[in-house]
Design a protein around this motif. Structure first.
Motif, mmCIF file in Angstrom:
data_model
loop_
_atom_site.group_PDB
_atom_site.id
_atom_site.type_symbol
_atom_site.label_atom_id
_atom_site.label_comp_id
_atom_site.label_asym_id
_atom_site.label_seq_id
_atom_site.Cartn_x
_atom_site.Cartn_y
_atom_site.Cartn_z
ATOM 1 N N VAL A 164 0.859 -1.177 0.000
ATOM 2 C CA VAL A 164 0.000 0.000 0.000
ATOM 3 C C VAL A 164 0.905 1.240 0.000
ATOM 4 O O VAL A 164 1.935 1.264 0.667
ATOM 5 C CB VAL A 164 -0.924 -0.005 1.245
ATOM 6 N N PHE A 165 0.535 2.211 -0.808
ATOM 7 C CA PHE A 165 1.390 3.399 -0.960
ATOM 8 C C PHE A 165 0.650 4.636 -0.479
ATOM 9 O O PHE A 165 -0.426 4.946 -0.965
ATOM 10 C CB PHE A 165 1.803 3.546 -2.425
ATOM 11 N N ALA A 166 1.214 5.305 0.476
ATOM 12 C CA ALA A 166 0.582 6.508 1.033
ATOM 13 C C ALA A 166 1.443 7.728 0.711
ATOM 14 O O ALA A 166 2.663 7.713 0.916
ATOM 15 C CB ALA A 166 0.447 6.366 2.547
ATOM 16 N N ILE A 167 0.789 8.742 0.185
ATOM 17 C CA ILE A 167 1.520 9.987 -0.075
ATOM 18 C C ILE A 167 1.443 10.844 1.184
ATOM 19 O O ILE A 167 0.404 11.400 1.505
ATOM 20 C CB ILE A 167 0.937 10.738 -1.285
ATOM 21 N N GLY A 168 2.564 10.886 1.866
ATOM 22 C CA GLY A 168 2.633 11.717 3.067
ATOM 23 C C GLY A 168 2.127 11.012 4.308
ATOM 24 O O GLY A 168 1.415 10.002 4.256
ATOM 25 N N GLY A 169 2.525 11.579 5.457
ATOM 26 C CA GLY A 169 2.232 10.986 6.757
ATOM 27 C C GLY A 169 0.745 10.954 7.088
ATOM 28 O O GLY A 169 0.261 10.004 7.706
ATOM 29 N N TYR A 170 0.080 11.986 6.652
ATOM 30 C CA TYR A 170 -1.332 12.083 6.998
ATOM 31 C C TYR A 170 -2.115 10.910 6.425
ATOM 32 O O TYR A 170 -2.871 10.237 7.128
ATOM 33 C CB TYR A 170 -1.873 13.414 6.488
ATOM 34 N N GLU A 171 -1.847 10.643 5.120
ATOM 35 C CA GLU A 171 -2.548 9.552 4.454
ATOM 36 C C GLU A 171 -2.167 8.224 5.113
ATOM 37 O O GLU A 171 -3.019 7.346 5.308
ATOM 38 C CB GLU A 171 -2.159 9.539 2.972
ATOM 39 N N ALA A 172 -0.909 8.079 5.459
ATOM 40 C CA ALA A 172 -0.425 6.849 6.083
ATOM 41 C C ALA A 172 -1.164 6.588 7.390
ATOM 42 O O ALA A 172 -1.604 5.468 7.671
ATOM 43 C CB ALA A 172 1.073 6.950 6.325
ATOM 44 N N LYS A 173 -1.289 7.635 8.190
ATOM 45 C CA LYS A 173 -1.979 7.494 9.469
ATOM 46 C C LYS A 173 -3.413 6.997 9.250
ATOM 47 O O LYS A 173 -3.904 6.114 9.951
ATOM 48 C CB LYS A 173 -2.020 8.848 10.201
ATOM 49 N N LYS A 174 -4.037 7.605 8.232
ATOM 50 C CA LYS A 174 -5.419 7.227 7.921
ATOM 51 C C LYS A 174 -5.496 5.740 7.562
ATOM 52 O O LYS A 174 -6.358 5.003 8.048
ATOM 53 C CB LYS A 174 -5.922 8.083 6.762
ATOM 54 N N MET A 175 -4.554 5.326 6.724
ATOM 55 C CA MET A 175 -4.575 3.941 6.263
ATOM 56 C C MET A 175 -4.331 2.957 7.394
ATOM 57 O O MET A 175 -4.947 1.897 7.457
ATOM 58 C CB MET A 175 -3.524 3.742 5.180
ATOM 59 N N MET A 176 -3.437 3.315 8.275
ATOM 60 C CA MET A 176 -3.133 2.406 9.390
ATOM 61 C C MET A 176 -4.337 2.265 10.316
ATOM 62 O O MET A 176 -4.519 1.237 10.945
ATOM 63 C CB MET A 176 -1.908 2.902 10.164
ATOM 64 N N MET A 177 -5.092 3.315 10.394
ATOM 65 C CA MET A 177 -6.289 3.229 11.231
ATOM 66 C C MET A 177 -7.290 2.250 10.629
ATOM 67 O O MET A 177 -8.025 1.591 11.347
ATOM 68 C CB MET A 177 -6.911 4.618 11.374
ATOM 69 N N GLU A 178 -7.275 2.197 9.275
ATOM 70 C CA GLU A 178 -8.246 1.345 8.604
ATOM 71 C C GLU A 178 -7.816 -0.123 8.609
ATOM 72 O O GLU A 178 -8.627 -1.009 8.876
ATOM 73 C CB GLU A 178 -8.466 1.827 7.164
#
Lengths: 771, 403
Positions: free
Chosen positions: B36-50
């Motif tokens: 999974v590829f997240a652009i930036g920390g914010y998106e990453a945080k969101k994805m990890m929550m999911e």
């Protein structure tokens, strides 16, 4: 010896002459000589020649050339002062009386004439005449004396009055009348008040002249009687005035001596004090009685006595003046200094009289001198030990008159080499204009403070100094004092610091640029790798296709096509076909990105040829933005608004980019700080850069949406070492360098507007053509 | 964790093109890994929550949530995740902070194969630990505490400005935890060294005094055992044992004819073979105290008692931790299998051989160091290596060289 009488006989009758001759010459005891003349004229002639040869004249009245009584008169009128006996033939009594009356001694009638009578008459006449002469002489003598006395009395300038015992005036001389302002007549017979033997003074007032002071003295005298008085009246006005003047003078002198604030004394040649003022007494702490009439030995402390005595001896031995100083401890043990000035004085007869002396207590003066000396020493020490080089020079010629050690050290010359040289000779004015400029300002403001100046020392080393100059007057000649502060080391440090800041920003940039380059390299590498792998897949695929195409039988084809399709699936061709174009374009884009960065870096790091040259500011800003991208891209976007007509600006390219870099970095930091503070990392800030120009000025504005500058630090932001960043972050030189570059190197201006919490806008103006 | 489940890996970067490149390059792994590829920390945080992830590979410098922030969040909230850094950034300050949050550091530009290897290796280690609690403990671990004496010494020494690098190297190489941490930093390319260094002294030299001083004094890279909670005698036993095993493993390696690089591995592995014990002591002191007690009372090998509680022994735990820290495979292997080398499926002489022998011999030489019943020689393994007959000779040689 017989007494001889000499007779001159004037008789016209010769027989009578012989008769008389006979009578007289026959006398036994008396001797007579007779010279006979028969007329008056010849007789008088003879007398006029030899009057003293005769003792008596025998004169006949009736002569051929004269008759009667007139003959006698003629003779008498001749005034021969000889006794005359008249012999006449007349017997008239009247004639006889007449002759005696007018001066003949005797009268002898010729008829009654005898020897005895004749001799008696002659002798009587001579004796009588002698007596008469005597009386006359005496009388004359008396008259002369009286005359002398009167002249004396009259000629005396003193008034003389003589009174009798009842004080009635008997005599008064002219001087007295004048003094008393009365005439002789008014005074004679008047009463004149007398106090015997006691002289007294009176003031005589006049209506028409200055009053006269007269001294009147009465003494007993013999005038008419022994009870008479001689009174002298003497005008003593001028004497009196002189006396008063003298008295006043003396009083003045006494007051003067008394009031001289120094200690005055005088003593005779034997050292006996004959006078002093009260200061002297106070000085000695003695009463007048303990001093006057005493000598030094009576009251001088033994330790001082010898000195004083010796000095006195010295002065008396060599009369004149003498000055010396002496210090001693007074009774309370305090150190005292005195200055003694002495002079000899002489009596009227020019013999040595003694010594007059003046003692000045110079303790305070000495203390002051000492303080002055100490002060002088203190200032001298301050001057010489001052770590900053100082020189004092003549204003007119720059000739060095004094230097301190620090100046010697700085200049590399020794003091003796420096003195009397002028400043140009020792390399102080490397450029004649330096002196001119500095002195122009010195004339204007009277002083120079911390002027940056360069000098060349003996070792031909260029030193940077901060030069302060003041003018001062020494012995009424204008001088100037130059104080240098050698800031060569400081300057070096500053340069190093500037360099350090540059290195800091370059180091920081290097890290950022590495990242900026690493990023595209990373994906270009990945993409190329991917393309490489994919190409292998395609080769395999193409080979398979080729094999298939090479096979003719239709039936085989079907199976092969299946193989191809399998391979296609296996290798995920769908994915490849989708990804390859974008991986190529992204790779190209990545390479372009690297190229751009490298170019910008190259332009930015262009080794500064330190000459001003025309620079396209827009391009310079653009390349700086690129180079610094890593600094700002995480926190902000940059928008630019370039005026494309901005002409090239004469400036130092490296320095200009440094300004832009520092301001962008600061802007990025302040935006970052704001994001940290507000925890708003998801909201990017904005940096706006605008260029424009007006008149001869290029205008660059860089604004940010950061924290703004707090009021308390506004005035400091251009100061070196001032930083709001934590310790260890930054050198605190960024804005100081910006300021230095804009204002000092480019004669430009920099200011800023700020609103706390909203952002800051820096505005820079740089002259387009260098001034 | 179910082994059939696909591994989930989260890549984070602020540059889409980087992610594209990695995605393309690792496309071949898509059957094993869910990437999974997240652009930036914010998106990453969101994805990890999911969804849950096993590994995170993140850039450091990103707008908004930085890599450092992200790693801290992961360590706190998703402790079992392996944390890798892929960064082109070279700001030392930031890198120093990552020494305590990232397991490994990969420098851009880096070959994606290296990323792949790092991920694979980390994941392979998972098999060592079956108990999620232990996995979490291991991944969350920042440091392995030092002996208080050594810790105090290095703190004092580093505050002296005149201290030499050699002195510091000598101290660090005396301490197991410090050595492990320094090797982690050097071997995963935190400071761009990226060399395989197995000598602590060389690692110290490579880092330099400034970095070490900063790491120790401001990042607090090293910690010490809290004396109140820990029994010092066991620490000393482990320490003395470890240092002797290290020395002996090296000597045995020489006797067995290992090359110099492997000798270094043997030494390091010997020194760290019981590092798992230290982790237990530091992290679960009470539980471990019980295990020690039981093992002694029952005269059962310690590893058996450990496994009863944690389904893994100190050997596996130590190997896991050092594995995710990026230490070399031969070292990890030697640690993991030092009790039962036959389980390693190797049939050549390796540092493992040396460590196994050194360990067994040491308990023989120093019975007082035993906890429970001592390890014995893995005869199957010795047999497999054809060393059975030589073993007495080897032991004699070792003893000789020690004297």
């Amino acid at each position: 010896m017989r007494k001889a009488y000499r007779i001159l006989m004037i008789e016209d009758l010769e027989e009578f002459y012989h008769l008389v001759k006979r009578i007289l010459t026959k006398h036994a005891e008396l001797s007579f000589t007779i010279d006979w003349f028969n007329n008056l004229t010849s007789g008088i002639e003879k007398l006029e020649q030899d009057k003293d040869k005769y003792d008596i004249i025998l004169l006949d009245l009736d002569l051929p050339d004269s008759h009667g009584i007139s003959t006698l008169k003629t003779m008498i009128s001749k005034g021969f002062s000889l006794p005359i006996v008249v012999i006449s033939g007349s017997y008239e009594e009247s004639v006889l009386v007449e002759t005696v009356k007018i001066g003949a001694q005797d009268f002898l009638p010729k008829g009654q004439f005898n020897k005895l009578l004749l001799i008696k008459s002659i002798l009587y006449a001579i004796e009588k005449h002698k007596l008469q002469m005597e009386i006359e002489f005496r009388h004359e003598q008396i008259e002369n004396r009286e005359k002398k006395f009167r002249t004396l009395a009259e000629s005396s300038s003193d008034g003389i009055v003589v009174t009798d015992s009842s004080a009635n005036v008997l005599f008064v001389n002219t001087a007295a009348t004048k003094l008393l302002s009365y005439s002789h007549e008014d005074l004679l017979g008047k009463h004149f008040p007398i106090v015997e033997n006691v002289p007294f003074e009176i003031d005589i007032l006049y209506e028409d002249r200055e009053p006269v002071i007269a001294e009147i003295k009465a003494v007993r005298t013999f005038w008419n009687s022994s009870d008479d008085f001689l009174i002298s009246i003497r005008d003593i006005t001028s004497r009196k005035n002189a006396e008063i003047a003298l008295e006043e003078n003396l009083d003045f002198m006494n007051k003067l001596i008394e009031n001289i604030p120094n200690n005055v004394f005088f003593k005779d040649k034997n050292g006996v004090f004959i006078g002093c003022n009260s200061n002297f007494l106070t000085f000695l702490g003695l009463t007048r009685e303990k001093v006057i009439g005493k000598t030094l030995a009576d009251f001088t402390p033994p330790e001082l006595l010898d000195t004083f005595l010796e000095k006195d001896k010295e002065l008396l031995g060599n009369p004149g003046t003498q000055i010396y100083e002496k210090s001693f401890d007074d009774a309370s043990g305090n150190k005292k200094h005195i200055l003694v000035t002495k002079a000899t004085f002489n009596h009227k007869d020019d013999t040595l009289g003694g010594i007059i002396g003046l003692i000045v207590d110079i303790t305070d003066r000495k203390a002051f001198e000492l303080r002055l000396q100490q002060s002088e020493k203190k200032f001298s020490t301050i001057f010489h030990s001052n770590p900053d080089p100082i020189a004092i020079c003549k204003y007119s010629s720059d000739e060095i008159v004094e230097v301190n050690e620090a100046f010697e050290d700085m200049s590399g010359y020794q003091r003796k080499e420096l003195l009397n040289k002028n400043l140009s000779e020792i390399g102080f004015w490397m450029d004649k204009n330096d002196r001119q400029n500095i002195f122009q300002d010195l004339e204007k403001t009277g002083k120079i403070r911390s002027r940056l100046h360069r000098i060349c020392n003996k070792d031909e080393k260029i030193l940077h100094v901060l030069c302060s100059i003041d003018t001062l007057t020494i012995e009424s000649e204008k001088h100037f004092m130059v104080i240098c502060k050698d800031i060569t080391e400081q300057k070096k440090l500053e340069d190093q610091l500037y360099h350090a800041q540059k290195m800091e920003s370059i180091g920081r940039l290097a890290a950022g640029i590495a990242h900026e380059i690493n990023t595209p390299i990373q994906y270009v590498h990945d993409n190329v790798d991917f393309l490489n792998d994919s190409f292998q897949d395609f080769i395999e695929f193409v080979n398979l296709v080729n094999i298939t195409i090479g096979k003719t039988p239709e039936d085989k084809r079907c199976a092969d096509i299946q193989a191809i399709e399998n391979l296609k699936d296996e290798r995920d061709f769908e994915f490849l076909l989708e990804e390859i174009p974008s991986s190529i374009s992204q790779s190209i884009e990545g390479i372009e990105r690297v190229t751009k960065i490298v170019k910008a870096m190259k332009s930015f790091a262009h080794p500064g040829i330190e000459e001003k040259a025309p620079l396209n500011l827009n391009e310079a800003i653009e390349s700086t933005i690129t180079v610094a991208k890593n600094e700002w891209k995480y926190v902000a976007d940059i928008v630019t608004d370039y005026n494309e007509f901005l002409p090239p600006v004469m400036c130092y390219a490296g320095d200009f980019k440094q300004i832009i870099l520092n301001l962008i970095v600061n802007a990025a930091h302040t935006i970052g700080d704001k994001q940290n503070k507000e925890n708003s990392h998801d909201k990017k800030g904005l940096i706006s850069i605008k260029t424009d120009y007006k008149d001869n000025f290029a205008i660059i504005e860089i604004s940010d949406t950061g924290m703004g500058v707090a009021d308390s630090v506004k005035q400091h932001i251009f100061e070196p070492f001032f930083t709001t960043k934590p310790v260890g972050i930054g050198t605190g030189q960024g804005l100081a360098i910006v300021y230095n570059i804009v204002v000092k190197k480019h004669s430009g201006k920099i200011d800023f507007e700020t609103a706390e919490g909203e952002g800051t806008r820096f505005r820079i103006e740089i002259p387009i053509s260098a001034p | 964790m179910n082994e059939n489940e696909k591994l989930r890996i989260l890549f984070v970067d602020d540059e889409r093109k980087i992610l594209d490149g990695i995605r393309r390059k690792l496309h071949s792994m898509h059957r094993e890994w869910d990437m999974v590829f997240a652009i930036g920390g914010y998106e990453a945080k969101k994805m990890m929550m999911e969804t849950k992830f096993d590994v995170i590979v993140t850039d450091m410098r990103m707008p908004g949530t930085s890599g450092q922030d992200l790693l801290n969040i992961v360590r706190e909230k998703y402790p079992e995740m392996i944390r890798l850094v892929l960064s082109g950034y070279s700001d030392q300050e930031i890198i120093m902070q990552t020494t305590k949050t990232a397991h490994q550091y990969l420098s851009k530009p880096c070959n994606v194969d290296d990323i792949k290897a790092a991920i694979q290796r980390s994941l392979s280690l998972r098999k060592l630990l079956k108990e999620p609690r232990l996995t979490r403990l291991a991944t969350q671990l920042k440091t392995i505490p030092s002996l208080p004496v050594i810790y105090n010494e290095i703190m004092t020494k580093l505050q002296n400005p005149d201290v030499s690098l050699k002195e510091i190297g000598a101290i660090i190489s005396q301490d197991i935890g410090m050595s492990a941490k320094i090797l982690q930093i050097v071997n995963s390319s935190f400071f761009g060294v990226a060399k395989h260094i197995e000598s602590v002294e060389r690692a110290v030299t490579l880092l330099g005094l400034d970095i070490i001083r900063s790491l120790v004094l401001s990042v607090h890279l090293f910690e010490k055992f809290k004396e109140s909670k820990v029994s010092i005698p066991i620490l000393n036993r482990v320490w003395n044992h470890s240092m002797d095993v290290a020395n002996n493993a090296k000597k045995l390696g020489e006797i067995l004819g290992l090359d110099s690089k492997l000798l270094d591995y043997a030494y390091m592995a010997g020194m760290m073979h019981d590092i798992g014990k230290l982790i237990f002591i530091a992290e679960v002191p009470e539980t471990y105290q019980n295990i020690l007690k039981q093992s002694a009372e029952e005269n059962v090998p310690l590893r058996i008692k450990e496994a009863e509680t944690f389904q893994a022994s100190h050997a596996e735990l130590g190997a896991y931790v050092l594995g995710i820290w990026g230490l070399q495979q031969p070292v990890i292997e030697a640690i993991a299998y030092h009790h039962v080398p036959s389980a390693s499926h190797t049939d050549t002489i390796t540092p493992l051989t040396a460590v196994h022998l050194a360990n067994t011999f040491d308990y023989e030489f120093n019975p007082s160091r035993r906890e429970g019943s001592p390890s014995t020689l893995d005869e199957e393994y010795i047999e497999r290596l054809d060393l059975l007959k030589k073993i007495d000779k080897i032991k004699k040689k070792l003893l000789k060289s020690t004297k």
